[in-house]
Design a protein around this motif. Structure first.
Motif, short mmCIF file in Angstrom:
data_model
loop_
_atom_site.label_atom_id
_atom_site.label_comp_id
_atom_site.label_asym_id
_atom_site.label_seq_id
_atom_site.Cartn_x
_atom_site.Cartn_y
_atom_site.Cartn_z
N GLY A 168 58.97 56.57 46.73
CA GLY A 168 58.32 57.51 47.63
C GLY A 168 56.83 57.65 47.41
O GLY A 168 56.03 57.59 48.34
N THR A 178 54.78 54.54 48.26
CA THR A 178 54.62 54.43 49.70
C THR A 178 53.58 55.43 50.19
O THR A 178 52.70 55.11 50.99
N HIS A 229 56.30 66.41 44.69
CA HIS A 229 57.03 65.62 45.69
C HIS A 229 58.51 65.96 45.76
O HIS A 229 59.21 65.52 46.66
N HIS A 254 56.21 70.11 50.03
CA HIS A 254 56.59 69.55 51.33
C HIS A 254 56.99 70.62 52.34
O HIS A 254 56.87 70.42 53.53
N ARG A 299 67.22 55.14 46.82
CA ARG A 299 67.34 54.79 45.42
C ARG A 299 68.73 55.25 45.00
O ARG A 299 69.23 56.26 45.52
N LYS A 312 70.93 61.75 46.07
CA LYS A 312 70.89 61.18 47.42
C LYS A 312 72.24 61.27 48.13
O LYS A 312 72.36 60.93 49.31
N VAL A 347 68.93 51.13 45.91
CA VAL A 347 67.95 50.46 45.05
C VAL A 347 68.17 50.93 43.61
O VAL A 347 68.21 52.13 43.36
N SER A 384 66.98 46.00 45.57
CA SER A 384 65.88 46.30 46.45
C SER A 384 65.80 45.20 47.50
O SER A 384 66.17 44.06 47.23
N VAL A 385 65.35 45.54 48.70
CA VAL A 385 65.22 44.49 49.72
C VAL A 385 63.74 44.36 50.09
O VAL A 385 62.99 45.33 49.98
N LEU A 392 63.82 45.47 55.27
CA LEU A 392 63.94 46.92 55.51
C LEU A 392 63.53 47.23 56.96
O LEU A 392 64.24 47.96 57.67
N ASP A 411 66.78 66.80 48.53
CA ASP A 411 65.69 65.83 48.54
C ASP A 411 64.39 66.55 48.89
O ASP A 411 64.37 67.35 49.82
N GLY A 412 63.33 66.26 48.13
CA GLY A 412 62.04 66.91 48.38
C GLY A 412 61.63 66.75 49.83
O GLY A 412 61.34 67.71 50.53
N LEU A 413 61.58 65.50 50.29
CA LEU A 413 61.22 65.25 51.69
C LEU A 413 62.16 64.19 52.26
O LEU A 413 63.04 64.47 53.04
N ASN A 414 62.00 62.95 51.85
CA ASN A 414 62.71 61.75 52.28
C ASN A 414 61.91 60.98 53.32
O ASN A 414 61.86 61.34 54.51
N LEU A 415 61.31 59.90 52.83
CA LEU A 415 60.48 59.09 53.71
C LEU A 415 61.31 58.14 54.56
O LEU A 415 60.88 57.73 55.63
N GLU A 445 60.61 56.78 58.26
CA GLU A 445 60.39 55.35 58.50
C GLU A 445 61.34 54.83 59.59
O GLU A 445 60.95 54.02 60.43
C1 GDG Z 1 60.15 61.22 46.04
C2 GDG Z 1 61.03 62.39 46.50
C3 GDG Z 1 59.85 62.34 48.70
C4 GDG Z 1 63.53 52.20 49.41
N1 GDG Z 1 64.30 51.13 49.24
C5 GDG Z 1 63.52 50.06 49.38
C6 GDG Z 1 62.25 50.49 49.67
N2 GDG Z 1 62.27 51.82 49.68
C7 GDG Z 1 61.15 52.70 49.96
C8 GDG Z 1 61.37 53.41 51.26
C9 GDG Z 1 60.60 54.69 51.06
C10 GDG Z 1 60.68 54.91 49.57
O1 GDG Z 1 61.06 53.69 48.98
C11 GDG Z 1 61.71 55.97 49.20
O2 GDG Z 1 61.17 57.22 49.44
P1 GDG Z 1 62.02 58.57 49.46
O3 GDG Z 1 61.19 59.60 50.09
O4 GDG Z 1 63.27 58.33 50.20
O5 GDG Z 1 62.47 58.90 47.98
P2 GDG Z 1 61.97 59.06 46.43
O6 GDG Z 1 61.63 57.76 45.84
O7 GDG Z 1 63.06 59.81 45.79
O8 GDG Z 1 60.62 59.93 46.42
C12 GDG Z 1 61.20 62.36 47.99
C13 GDG Z 1 58.96 61.27 48.12
O9 GDG Z 1 58.87 61.37 46.70
C14 GDG Z 1 57.57 61.32 48.70
O10 GDG Z 1 57.01 62.58 48.52
O11 GDG Z 1 60.07 62.04 50.06
O12 GDG Z 1 61.93 63.47 48.42
O13 GDG Z 1 62.28 62.35 45.84
O14 GDG Z 1 59.27 54.53 51.42
O15 GDG Z 1 60.88 52.61 52.31
N3 GDG Z 1 61.24 49.65 49.88
C15 GDG Z 1 61.48 48.34 49.81
N4 GDG Z 1 62.72 47.85 49.50
C16 GDG Z 1 63.74 48.67 49.28
O16 GDG Z 1 64.85 48.21 49.01
N5 GDG Z 1 60.49 47.49 50.03
#
Ligand code: GDG
Length: 763
Positions: free
Chosen positions: A52, A55, A186, A217, A294, A299, A329, A370-371, A376, A393-397, A401
């Motif tokens: 997250g 990104t 986050h 968030h 992840r 999750k 992941v 991971s992909v 993705l 979940d804090g937000l969830n990107l 996406e």
């Molecule tokens: C923390 C907070 C908050 C995932 N699988 C693959 C991949 N991803 C990328 C996604 C997305 C990012 O990873 C995951 O972001 P999330 O927001 O879902 O989750 P956390 O990592 O837990 O992040 C969360 C975030 O911080 C931001 O503030 O939203 O709540 O827990 O961007 O696209 N990217 C690639 N392959 C994968 O298999 N390339």
């Protein structure tokens, strides 16, 4: 605070490309850098990593012309990073922080991943706290702070991220008080009931409060944070700002955005098109349900897979018409809970495919890896339904996406109620992720949804994700960091200003001091009786009254007999019970300044106050000659301030037709006759001596002292003791500093110097 997440759509416009001003750089700090450094036969390579924060911040980093400080992903046995690694990172505007394997274990695996992460996500049973691990956490935070300080220039904006670095803002503030600092959490900030479990809860809050802006968030997290400040630190936080150590800290609810165009454009590349075609062929006309996370227990992957099983069981004909793809992941694989979770997910996935699989059709495609970004992007396009149902979940990107990657207004997003992004994505189908039947129902509804309804829901979400992008997010955060510093509260009496006032004091012939007692000359104690003057206070007042050219008044809410008993011998003048009684220097009697009003109200007010005193353990009632006060210092801060507000409102309405007023002071609610206030009394005294006095100093800590600040004339030096919103011109931090100031200023007067010399000769 910015507006609520679900109200922002119409107000925002696309941000300009840059959020910085001339000469500013953005210095980012997060636990992980967005790259992993790898060494192979060709040397050192930095490879992008997913997650997250990686990104979210990559874009601001590229735009911010500054540095990104963090851990590059591999422990350093000797606690250093070699020049080759730092060189590879420096090329990308990054600075690596080295962690030894032991630090990585205690700071990252244990404190971050087995205390803060589960606790903040309400998984209290996964929390294992150890004080010695916390010391390592502190040490690593210090290392991050030092690295930032090494690189920071005064014009930089430092932006610290997430629960790994809670202590860094205060460490930076201590070293560089003027630095502009932001902090963003986050993950959720939990209810204060949960947060209180953290043994180091106060230190963590103080750490964050070093920032000028603390971002979350959602508004819920801001609310929880405010009640933690009240409950844990006893801070009086009434708005979206906190006064702390002479600074104003802004609290911001600002959900992170993405770069939507990247997902749109990626969707049109030949690479993704080929991947989309391949996936469509594999789906063979079946509708596709997608999950991407992840592999983390927050999750809700097991619940989600069970809901899919429930769906197939409820309607076996769906087996030929739908398939589910779950990308999980690998994450934190060194932590026990994550290994157990993997086993559980493997088992559930096996069971579903065992029960519903056919020779040429596997209903659940589960990938523990991971992909690449192109895959993705293709998955987001191919998915008819995205199932984003974290337990917390804090937000969830991923949810954002999916919406951004759609090429048309189609597709259905199902989102869990405990996901921060659900606030912004109001048109999605919202579900309780703990309810498998409701989730299966939501899936059925999504699969049956008409194209018109899909468009009706998807179009506004796409528009909102496009507008509330990462550029807007970073601009709002950085603006809030800048603003907080401009809104500085009452300044400390220090430096040039203090020297000028000192000079005015020295040059004057007649000086008048109006000093509040509790919280100004003397520190508070748990009960009012315990705050008797210390020898130091008595000595100071005696010394002041012995110098000619200084007239000293103690202006207090205390009743006359208490002031008489405690301070009568000092020779000061007194204003007692908020201006109701007066005793001039040298006099022996307190004179009532008012005609005593009829007291018919007293039994009724006492009865109401007693009811509140019963409800709030530790609170008590003080009866004064003219008024009544309910004190609630040392009581549970949340319960008591809530009850105090209620009592205030109750009395205010009740007394509206009586010649009485109710005031809310520092941890006290007081009823007193109308028009009787410290300000009026001091005003009368100043008028009497207007000709003679050429220096007036008024000092107080309480809201009742504000009347003095307002009425004692614009030339007076008005001093707030402590910190809060005030009409005073300057402030000093506490009663000890106030006493010191009076001692210092006394020593500037020739008579005091002569007296001191005389005393020295006699000794
Ligand atoms: C923390 C907070 C908050 C995932 N699988 C693959 C991949 N991803 C990328 C996604 C997305 C990012 O990873 C995951 O972001 P999330 O927001 O879902 O989750 P956390 O990592 O837990 O992040 C969360 C975030 O911080 C931001 O503030 O939203 O709540 O827990 O961007 O696209 N990217 C690639 N392959 C994968 O298999 N390339």
């Amino acid at each position: 605070m910015t507006v609520a997440a679900n109200q922002v759509t119409t107000e925002r416009v696309d941000a300009p490309a840059t959020f910085l001003r001339e000469g500013e750089r953005l210095l980012l700090a997060s636990n992980r850098l967005p790259v992993t450094v790898q060494r192979d036969e060709h040397g050192v390579r930095a490879q992008m990593s997913s997650g997250g924060i990686a990104t979210g911040l990559s874009h601001p980093h590229r735009e911010g012309k500054g540095l990104w400080i963090g851990w590059p992903g591999a422990p350093s046995p000797d606690g250093t990073l070699d020049a080759e690694v730092q060189g590879a990172l420096a090329e990308q505007g990054m600075v690596g922080i080295a962690l030894t394997p032991e630090e990585h274990e205690a700071y990252y695996n244990r404190t971050c991943n087995r205390v803060l992460w589960p606790l903040f996500h309400y998984f209290t049973h996964n929390v294992t706290f150890r004080h010695d691990d916390w010391q390592v956490y502190e040490r690593v935070n210090r290392r991050f702070a030092d690295a930032l300080l090494e690189h920071a220039r005064p014009s930089d904006i430092v932006f610290v991220h997430d629960f790994h670095l809670l202590l860094v803002p205060a460490m930076l503030r201590e070293a560089l008080p003027e630095l502009r600092i932001g902090f963003f959490l986050h993950i959720p900030f939990p209810s204060s009931e949960i947060y209180r479990i953290l043994p180091t809860r106060a230190a963590a809050l103080r750490g964050m409060l070093g920032a000028d802006m603390i971002g979350f968030h959602t508004l819920d997290y801001v609310r929880h944070f405010r009640s933690a400040l009240r409950r844990v630190l006893g801070l009086d936080v009434r708005s979206a700002e906190v006064l702390h150590e002479g600074r104003r800290v802004r609290l911001l609810a600002e959900p992170l955005g993405i770069v939507p165009e990247e997902w749109q454009e990626r969707g049109r590349t030949p690479e993704v098109a080929a991947e989309v075609a391949r996936l469509r062929e594999a789906a063979a006309g079946r509708r596709v349900i997608l999950g991407v996370d992840r592999l983390d227990y927050t999750k809700g992957i097991p619940n989600r897979l069970r809901a899919f099983g429930e769906l197939l069981r409820s309607d076996p004909s769906l087996v030929d018409r739908v398939m589910m793809i779950q990308v999980a992941v690998p994450s934190r694989v060194e932590v026990e809970e994550y290994r157990r979770l993997k086993d559980e997910v493997d088992r559930i996935a096996g069971r579903i495919n065992g029960e519903f699989g056919r020779p040429r059709h596997v209903p659940l495609h589960y990938y523990f890896r991971s992909v690449p970004p192109a895959v993705l992007g293709a998955l987001y396009q191919v998915a008819d339904v995205a199932l984003v149902t974290p337990l917390r979940d804090g937000l969830n990107l991923v949810a954002k996406e999916y919406v951004a990657a759609r090429q048309r207004d189609d597709g259905v997003l199902i989102i869990g109620e405990f996901t921060g992004a659900a606030w912004e994505l109001g048109e999605a189908i919202h579900v309780n992720p703990y309810d498998p039947v409701a989730m299966a129902g939501a899936l059925r509804r999504a699969l049956e949804m008409s194209p018109e309804e899909q468009a009706r829901r998807m179009a506004p979400m796409r528009e909102r994700v496009r507008r509330n992008n990462v550029h807007v997010w970073v601009r709002h955060c950085v603006d809030a960091i800048r603003d907080a510093q401009h809104l500085s509260p009452t300044p400390l009496l220090a430096g040039e200003v203090r020297r000028a006032e000192e000079e005015r004091w020295r040059q004057s012939r007649q000086r008048h001091l109006f000093l509040d007692y509790d919280g100004t000359l003397r520190e508070f104690e748990p009960t009012p009786e315990a705050a008797a003057p210390t020898p130091e206070v008595l000595q100071l007042l005696n010394a002041l009254t012995q110098v000619s050219g200084v007239s000293t008044w103690v202006v207090s809410g205390r009743p006359p007999q208490v002031l008489e008993q405690w301070l009568g011998a000092t020779g000061c003048g007194f204003v007692a019970e908020h201006g109701a009684f007066l005793r001039r220097p040298g006099e022996h009697e307190f004179k009532l300044m008012f005609r005593r009003p009829p007291e018919t109200w007293r039994p009724l007010i006492l009865e109401v106050m007693r009811r509140f005193a019963d409800r709030v353990p530790g609170s008590h009632i003080e009866e004064k000659p003219l008024g009544v006060a309910w004190h609630y210092r040392q009581c549970d801060p949340v319960l008591s301030s809530w009850q105090a507000r209620e009592l205030f409102q109750h009395l205010d309405e009740f007394l509206s037709s009586e010649p009485l007023e109710v005031i809310h002071g520092s941890k006290v609610i007081e009823v007193r006759p109308m028009g009787m206030d410290k300000g009026t009394a001091v005003h009368i005294l100043i008028r009497e001596t207007a000709q003679a006095s050429d220096f007036v100093l008024a000092a107080g800590d309480d809201t009742t002292d504000e009347d003095i600040f307002r009425l004692c004339g614009k030339d007076a030096l008005t001093l707030l003791v402590g910190e809060r919103e005030s009409a005073a011109r300057y402030r000093v931090p506490d009663p000890a500093a106030m006493r010191q100031l009076l001692r210092d200023w006394l020593a500037l007067l020739p008579q005091a110097q002569a007296a001191a010399a005389e005393a020295g000769r006699r000794r």
